[in-house]
Design a protein around this motif. Structure first.
Motif, PDB file in Angstrom:
ATOM      1  N   PRO A 142       0.833  -1.208   0.000  1.00  0.00           N
ATOM      2  CA  PRO A 142       0.000   0.000   0.000  1.00  0.00           C
ATOM      3  C   PRO A 142       0.865   1.254   0.000  1.00  0.00           C
ATOM      4  N   PRO A 143       0.467   2.291  -0.729  1.00  0.00           N
ATOM      5  CA  PRO A 143       1.257   3.523  -0.772  1.00  0.00           C
ATOM      6  C   PRO A 143       1.022   4.375   0.464  1.00  0.00           C
ATOM      7  N   PRO A 144       1.913   5.337   0.722  1.00  0.00           N
ATOM      8  CA  PRO A 144       1.669   6.281   1.814  1.00  0.00           C
ATOM      9  C   PRO A 144       0.529   7.224   1.463  1.00  0.00           C
ATOM     10  N   GLN A 145      -0.005   7.896   2.464  1.00  0.00           N
ATOM     11  CA  GLN A 145      -1.087   8.856   2.230  1.00  0.00           C
ATOM     12  C   GLN A 145      -0.514  10.240   1.945  1.00  0.00           C
ATOM     13  N   GLY A 146       0.365  10.298   0.967  1.00  0.00           N
ATOM     14  CA  GLY A 146       0.974  11.558   0.571  1.00  0.00           C
ATOM     15  C   GLY A 146       0.174  12.228  -0.529  1.00  0.00           C
ATOM     16  N   PRO A 147       0.799  13.172  -1.245  1.00  0.00           N
ATOM     17  CA  PRO A 147       0.091  13.874  -2.312  1.00  0.00           C
ATOM     18  C   PRO A 147      -0.079  12.996  -3.544  1.00  0.00           C
ATOM     19  N   LEU A 148      -0.890  13.458  -4.461  1.00  0.00           N
ATOM     20  CA  LEU A 148      -1.006  12.838  -5.770  1.00  0.00           C
ATOM     21  C   LEU A 148      -0.010  13.558  -6.676  1.00  0.00           C
ATOM     22  N   LEU A 149       0.899  12.826  -7.265  1.00  0.00           N
ATOM     23  CA  LEU A 149       1.977  13.389  -8.081  1.00  0.00           C
ATOM     24  C   LEU A 149       1.619  13.319  -9.552  1.00  0.00           C
ATOM     25  N   VAL A 150       1.916  14.393 -10.293  1.00  0.00           N
ATOM     26  CA  VAL A 150       1.735  14.372 -11.742  1.00  0.00           C
ATOM     27  C   VAL A 150       2.923  15.052 -12.400  1.00  0.00           C
ATOM     28  N   GLY A 151       3.412  14.419 -13.463  1.00  0.00           N
ATOM     29  CA  GLY A 151       4.481  15.017 -14.251  1.00  0.00           C
ATOM     30  C   GLY A 151       3.908  15.823 -15.395  1.00  0.00           C
ATOM     31  N   VAL A 152       4.433  17.035 -15.592  1.00  0.00           N
ATOM     32  CA  VAL A 152       3.937  17.949 -16.631  1.00  0.00           C
ATOM     33  C   VAL A 152       5.124  18.385 -17.481  1.00  0.00           C
ATOM     34  N   GLY A 220      12.690  11.300 -15.620  1.00  0.00           N
ATOM     35  CA  GLY A 220      12.227  10.052 -15.031  1.00  0.00           C
ATOM     36  C   GLY A 220      12.742   9.851 -13.627  1.00  0.00           C
ATOM     37  N   ASN A 221      14.022  10.087 -13.425  1.00  0.00           N
ATOM     38  CA  ASN A 221      14.610   9.869 -12.100  1.00  0.00           C
ATOM     39  C   ASN A 221      14.051  10.840 -11.068  1.00  0.00           C
ATOM     40  N   VAL A 222      13.850  12.099 -11.476  1.00  0.00           N
ATOM     41  CA  VAL A 222      13.295  13.089 -10.546  1.00  0.00           C
ATOM     42  C   VAL A 222      11.885  12.683 -10.121  1.00  0.00           C
ATOM     43  N   LEU A 223      11.069  12.254 -11.079  1.00  0.00           N
ATOM     44  CA  LEU A 223       9.698  11.882 -10.744  1.00  0.00           C
ATOM     45  C   LEU A 223       9.646  10.607  -9.897  1.00  0.00           C
ATOM     46  N   VAL A 224      10.546   9.677 -10.133  1.00  0.00           N
ATOM     47  CA  VAL A 224      10.599   8.477  -9.286  1.00  0.00           C
ATOM     48  C   VAL A 224      10.900   8.876  -7.845  1.00  0.00           C
ATOM     49  N   GLU A 225      11.862   9.765  -7.648  1.00  0.00           N
ATOM     50  CA  GLU A 225      12.194  10.198  -6.285  1.00  0.00           C
ATOM     51  C   GLU A 225      11.013  10.907  -5.637  1.00  0.00           C
ATOM     52  N   GLN A 226      10.339  11.763  -6.400  1.00  0.00           N
ATOM     53  CA  GLN A 226       9.181  12.471  -5.864  1.00  0.00           C
ATOM     54  C   GLN A 226       8.040  11.505  -5.533  1.00  0.00           C
ATOM     55  N   SER A 227       7.964  10.395  -6.261  1.00  0.00           N
ATOM     56  CA  SER A 227       6.862   9.450  -6.066  1.00  0.00           C
ATOM     57  C   SER A 227       7.003   8.630  -4.785  1.00  0.00           C
ATOM     58  N   LEU A 232      -0.138   8.261  -5.325  1.00  0.00           N
ATOM     59  CA  LEU A 232      -0.389   7.874  -6.714  1.00  0.00           C
ATOM     60  C   LEU A 232       0.453   8.779  -7.601  1.00  0.00           C
ATOM     61  N   ALA A 233       1.019   8.210  -8.665  1.00  0.00           N
ATOM     62  CA  ALA A 233       1.746   8.988  -9.661  1.00  0.00           C
ATOM     63  C   ALA A 233       0.994   8.921 -10.983  1.00  0.00           C
ATOM     64  N   VAL A 234       0.801  10.073 -11.611  1.00  0.00           N
ATOM     65  CA  VAL A 234       0.073  10.162 -12.879  1.00  0.00           C
ATOM     66  C   VAL A 234       1.018  10.709 -13.937  1.00  0.00           C
ATOM     67  N   VAL A 250       9.849   8.671 -19.898  1.00  0.00           N
ATOM     68  CA  VAL A 250       9.456   9.053 -18.541  1.00  0.00           C
ATOM     69  C   VAL A 250       8.391   8.103 -18.002  1.00  0.00           C
ATOM     70  N   SER A 251       7.377   7.796 -18.820  1.00  0.00           N
ATOM     71  CA  SER A 251       6.339   6.880 -18.359  1.00  0.00           C
ATOM     72  C   SER A 251       6.917   5.492 -18.099  1.00  0.00           C
ATOM     73  N   GLN A 252       7.866   5.052 -18.914  1.00  0.00           N
ATOM     74  CA  GLN A 252       8.503   3.762 -18.678  1.00  0.00           C
ATOM     75  C   GLN A 252       9.282   3.760 -17.373  1.00  0.00           C
ATOM     76  N   THR A 253      10.027   4.830 -17.116  1.00  0.00           N
ATOM     77  CA  THR A 253      10.818   4.887 -15.888  1.00  0.00           C
ATOM     78  C   THR A 253       9.926   4.831 -14.659  1.00  0.00           C
ATOM     79  N   LEU A 254       8.828   5.579 -14.668  1.00  0.00           N
ATOM     80  CA  LEU A 254       7.892   5.529 -13.538  1.00  0.00           C
ATOM     81  C   LEU A 254       7.254   4.149 -13.410  1.00  0.00           C
ATOM     82  N   LEU A 255       6.877   3.592 -14.533  1.00  0.00           N
ATOM     83  CA  LEU A 255       6.242   2.277 -14.522  1.00  0.00           C
ATOM     84  C   LEU A 255       7.174   1.228 -13.922  1.00  0.00           C
TER      85      LEU A 255
END
Length: 276
Positions: A142-152, A220-227, A232-234, A250-255
């Motif tokens: 289960p994930p933590p109850q943190g923010p919902l992350l989105v890459g833009v 990709g690496n920055v978003l992984v660390e933020q996640s 949830l990461a979007v 980027v989507s592959q790295t997060l996935l």
């Protein structure tokens, strides 16, 4: 005949505890978006025919769906739930369902815990790359109850992902963290791009507490660390990389590497950012 999955959240059901965790994640999305939940199990007839009787494997498949229904009821007993057993490949079954589904969900098959051994034909990769609707790839924990992350990234696809993320955050009652990443050595030609995009969707979702940051590094690496602290990461399927195939870098790295569940956004209609 397959059961219609129009506008449902469809989740692939297997026999592991991870699959039940993904069912719970899919049930949360169904409850948040006021959608029915469709449980889908792909039955392996070849393996069943090798058994002394096909009744045993068929009964086991029915039991899997019953366990999944109970797991969904733990999240919200009011969610309309329907189960279906289909013949054939789990990937192909989910891809067929995705033609009319609101969202499809499946587990990552352990790829997030094995960063050096991700096969291109892993079911989570295949479905995320080929489905005609958003794809939720769940994790075993289960994930933590943190923010919902989105890459833009400033692309149309990235803007769609931002609108989808705002809607998810609104329905979940979650904070939203929007991140734009500029690669080292590249100029920041539009420093207001992210703030403007966030402000546009924030006006449609005034109850969402949103913050945005432009950072430098490998996207990709920055978003992984933020996640790592996100619930949830979007991310858009391809963003600014339309020539990279069905999934961008980027989507592959997060996935592959995000410890948080990931929704790969594609196949959205004109109602992005609006509540249905």
């Amino acid at each position: 005949m397959a059961t219609p999955t129009n506008d449902a959240v469809v989740v692939g059901v297997g026999g592991s505890e991870e699959d039940l965790q993904v069912v719970r994640a899919a049930a949360r999305e169904a409850a948040a978006h006021d959608r029915p939940l469709h449980l889908l199990h792909a039955f392996n007839w070849t393996a069943a025919l090798a058994e002394p009787s096909v009744a045993g494997p068929r009964d086991a498949a029915e039991d899997l769906l019953e366990r999944a229904e109970r797991a969904a009821a733990e999240v919200d007993p009011a969610i309309p739930v329907q189960g279906e057993i289909v013949e054939g490949s789990p990937v192909e079954a989910l891809l067929r369902a995705a033609e009319s589904a609101y969202l499809v969900a499946l587990g990552d098959g352990g790829i997030a815990t094995c960063p050096t051994c991700v096969p291109s034909d892993a079911p989570a990769v295949q479905v995320a790359a080929r489905a005609g609707c958003p794809v939720l790839v769940g994790r075993a924990e289960p994930p933590p109850q943190g923010p919902l992350l989105v890459g833009v990234d400033g692309s149309k696809a990235g803007d769609d992902a931002l609108g989808y993320a705002f809607d998810c955050a609104d329905r979940r009652g979650a904070r939203l963290l929007a991140i734009r990443v500029i690669e080292p050595g590249r100029p920041d030609d539009n420093g207001d791009l992210l703030a403007e995009a966030v402000a546009r969707y924030a006006a449609q979702h005034p109850t969402v507490a949103a913050e945005c940051h432009t950072l430098r590094g490998d996207p990709g690496n920055v978003l992984v660390e933020q996640s790592r602290s996100a619930q949830l990461a979007v991310v858009a399927a391809r963003g600014e990389e339309p020539q990279r195939g069905m999934l961008g870098a980027v989507s592959q790295t997060l996935l592959y590497h995000s410890p948080a569940p990931v929704i790969v956004v594609r196949g959205l209609g004109p109602e992005i950012g609006e509540r249905s």
